[in-house]
Write a protein that holds these residues in place. Structure first.
Motif, PDB file in Angstrom:
ATOM      1  N   TYR A  43       0.888  -1.383  -0.004  1.00 13.74           N
ATOM      2  CA  TYR A  43       0.068   0.164  -0.163  1.00 13.74           C
ATOM      3  C   TYR A  43       0.943   1.199   0.019  1.00 13.74           C
ATOM      4  N   LEU A  44       0.388   2.265  -0.510  1.00  9.55           N
ATOM      5  CA  LEU A  44       1.077   3.543  -0.647  1.00  9.55           C
ATOM      6  C   LEU A  44       1.564   4.034   0.769  1.00  9.55           C
ATOM      7  N   GLU A  45       0.768   3.773   1.718  1.00  6.40           N
ATOM      8  CA  GLU A  45       1.095   4.253   3.129  1.00  6.40           C
ATOM      9  C   GLU A  45       2.330   3.292   3.746  1.00  6.40           C
ATOM     10  N   GLU A  46       2.497   2.119   3.132  1.00  5.10           N
ATOM     11  CA  GLU A  46       3.646   1.532   3.462  1.00  5.10           C
ATOM     12  C   GLU A  46       5.018   2.288   3.113  1.00  5.10           C
ATOM     13  N   MET A  47       4.867   2.935   2.085  1.00  2.98           N
ATOM     14  CA  MET A  47       6.207   3.468   1.400  1.00  2.98           C
ATOM     15  C   MET A  47       6.465   4.754   2.090  1.00  2.98           C
ATOM     16  N   THR A  48       7.659   5.122   2.311  1.00  3.10           N
ATOM     17  CA  THR A  48       8.185   6.381   2.804  1.00  3.10           C
ATOM     18  C   THR A  48       8.222   7.510   1.854  1.00  3.10           C
ATOM     19  N   TRP A  49       7.688   8.816   2.342  1.00  2.18           N
ATOM     20  CA  TRP A  49       7.664  10.083   1.520  1.00  2.18           C
ATOM     21  C   TRP A  49       9.079  10.563   1.755  1.00  2.18           C
ATOM     22  N   ASN A  50       9.782  10.874   0.437  1.00  4.63           N
ATOM     23  CA  ASN A  50      11.050  11.433   0.575  1.00  4.63           C
ATOM     24  C   ASN A  50      11.058  13.213  -0.079  1.00  4.63           C
ATOM     25  N   GLU A  51      10.908  13.938   0.809  1.00  3.95           N
ATOM     26  CA  GLU A  51      10.673  15.412   0.445  1.00  3.95           C
ATOM     27  C   GLU A  51      11.672  15.881  -0.637  1.00  3.95           C
ATOM     28  N   ASP A  52      13.190  15.363  -0.562  1.00  4.69           N
ATOM     29  CA  ASP A  52      14.076  15.859  -1.388  1.00  4.69           C
ATOM     30  C   ASP A  52      13.640  15.493  -2.767  1.00  4.69           C
ATOM     31  N   HIS A 112      10.636  14.226  -3.868  1.00  3.27           N
ATOM     32  CA  HIS A 112       9.348  14.377  -4.224  1.00  3.27           C
ATOM     33  C   HIS A 112       8.654  13.093  -4.462  1.00  3.27           C
ATOM     34  N   CYS A 113       8.958  12.070  -3.822  1.00  3.88           N
ATOM     35  CA  CYS A 113       8.328  10.566  -4.292  1.00  3.88           C
ATOM     36  C   CYS A 113       8.242   9.800  -3.104  1.00  3.88           C
ATOM     37  N   PHE A 114       7.609   8.646  -3.192  1.00  8.83           N
ATOM     38  CA  PHE A 114       7.378   7.829  -2.146  1.00  8.83           C
ATOM     39  C   PHE A 114       8.548   6.658  -2.503  1.00  8.83           C
ATOM     40  N   SER A 115       8.990   5.936  -1.711  1.00 11.09           N
ATOM     41  CA  SER A 115      10.134   5.097  -1.869  1.00 11.09           C
ATOM     42  C   SER A 115       9.874   3.776  -0.831  1.00 11.09           C
ATOM     43  N   LEU A 116      10.254   2.597  -1.328  1.00 10.40           N
ATOM     44  CA  LEU A 116      10.417   1.639  -0.503  1.00 10.40           C
ATOM     45  C   LEU A 116      11.683   0.702  -0.938  1.00 10.40           C
ATOM     46  N   SER A 117      12.558   0.076   0.113  1.00  8.12           N
ATOM     47  CA  SER A 117      13.645  -0.466  -0.011  1.00  8.12           C
ATOM     48  C   SER A 117      13.083  -1.891  -0.623  1.00  8.12           C
ATOM     49  N   CYS A 118      14.180  -2.183  -1.672  1.00  7.97           N
ATOM     50  CA  CYS A 118      14.098  -3.514  -2.366  1.00  7.97           C
ATOM     51  C   CYS A 118      15.056  -4.493  -1.437  1.00  7.97           C
ATOM     52  N   ARG A 119      14.716  -5.784  -1.519  1.00  8.37           N
ATOM     53  CA  ARG A 119      15.783  -6.702  -0.880  1.00  8.37           C
ATOM     54  C   ARG A 119      16.922  -6.715  -1.522  1.00  8.37           C
ATOM     55  N   CYS A 120      17.213  -6.207  -2.775  1.00  7.51           N
ATOM     56  CA  CYS A 120      18.428  -6.084  -3.390  1.00  7.51           C
ATOM     57  C   CYS A 120      19.309  -4.891  -2.898  1.00  7.51           C
ATOM     58  N   GLY A 121      18.646  -4.015  -2.259  1.00 11.02           N
ATOM     59  CA  GLY A 121      19.399  -2.609  -1.721  1.00 11.02           C
ATOM     60  C   GLY A 121      18.863  -1.558  -2.482  1.00 11.02           C
ATOM     61  N   GLY A 122      18.044  -1.833  -3.465  1.00 13.10           N
ATOM     62  CA  GLY A 122      17.729  -0.761  -4.315  1.00 13.10           C
ATOM     63  C   GLY A 122      16.553  -0.252  -3.764  1.00 13.10           C
ATOM     64  N   LYS A 123      15.861   0.840  -4.617  1.00 15.80           N
ATOM     65  CA  LYS A 123      14.513   1.261  -4.207  1.00 15.80           C
ATOM     66  C   LYS A 123      13.639   1.190  -4.928  1.00 15.80           C
ATOM     67  N   TYR A 124      12.297   1.178  -4.643  1.00 14.93           N
ATOM     68  CA  TYR A 124      11.071   0.974  -5.701  1.00 14.93           C
ATOM     69  C   TYR A 124      10.532   2.775  -5.359  1.00 14.93           C
ATOM     70  N   ARG A 125      10.517   3.372  -6.408  1.00 13.92           N
ATOM     71  CA  ARG A 125      10.099   4.858  -6.169  1.00 13.92           C
ATOM     72  C   ARG A 125       8.934   5.115  -7.177  1.00 13.92           C
TER      73      ARG A 125
END
Length: 147
Positions: free
Chosen positions: A96-105, A107-120
């Motif tokens: 859910y979008l609520e599970e993602m973190t808002w990054n003000e810098d 201006h997107c939501f992000s979530l850490s991937c198990r590989c170390g990358g990000k979903y944005r």
């Protein structure tokens, strides 16, 4: 599950690629309409040739209805991207979008991937897309509607 019919390709109908700009798409559309318009066909042309021109003209017109307007082009491009992502592989997780973190810098939501990358995903994209790919690997998450 039945296979989905392939989606018509408006870019192919206009002989352009997804990176073509509005002016290029308009130029190609106008050139093709002049070539395939039913009124421009010879009166003594075989019926099959005229039918093919009418079919091609309708295909070109439908493509322009999608790609000729910024909003409908954006919607189509997002659907196309989603189809491409679905073809890359299975969905790794549902979030859910609520599970993602808002990054003000950014201006997107992000979530850490198990590989170390990000979903944005940006705020605007979050309302339109359902699949998000990791920026460093091939994993995909499905963005679920707000709970």
């Amino acid at each position: 599950m039945a296979a989905r019919a392939p989606r018509p390709d408006p870019y192919g109908a206009l002989g352009a690629g997804p990176s073509a700009g509005a002016a290029e798409l308009r130029r190609r559309y106008r050139r093709l309409v002049r070539t395939y318009h039913p009124d421009r066909q010879s009166a003594d042309a075989p019926a099959e040739a005229v039918e093919e021109c009418v079919r091609k003209f309708i295909e070109i017109d439908q493509a322009w209805k999608i790609l000729g307007h910024e909003e409908t082009k954006k919607e189509y491009d997002l659907l196309r991207l989603e189809d491409d992502l679905r073809n890359l592989g299975p969905v790794d997780a549902q979030v859910y979008l609520e599970e993602m973190t808002w990054n003000e810098d950014d201006h997107c939501f992000s979530l850490s991937c198990r590989c170390g990358g990000k979903y944005r995903v940006s705020k605007d994209e979050a309302e339109e897309v359902t699949l998000i790919s990791c920026d460093t690997c091939s994993l995909i998450v499905e963005l679920l509607p707000r709970s």
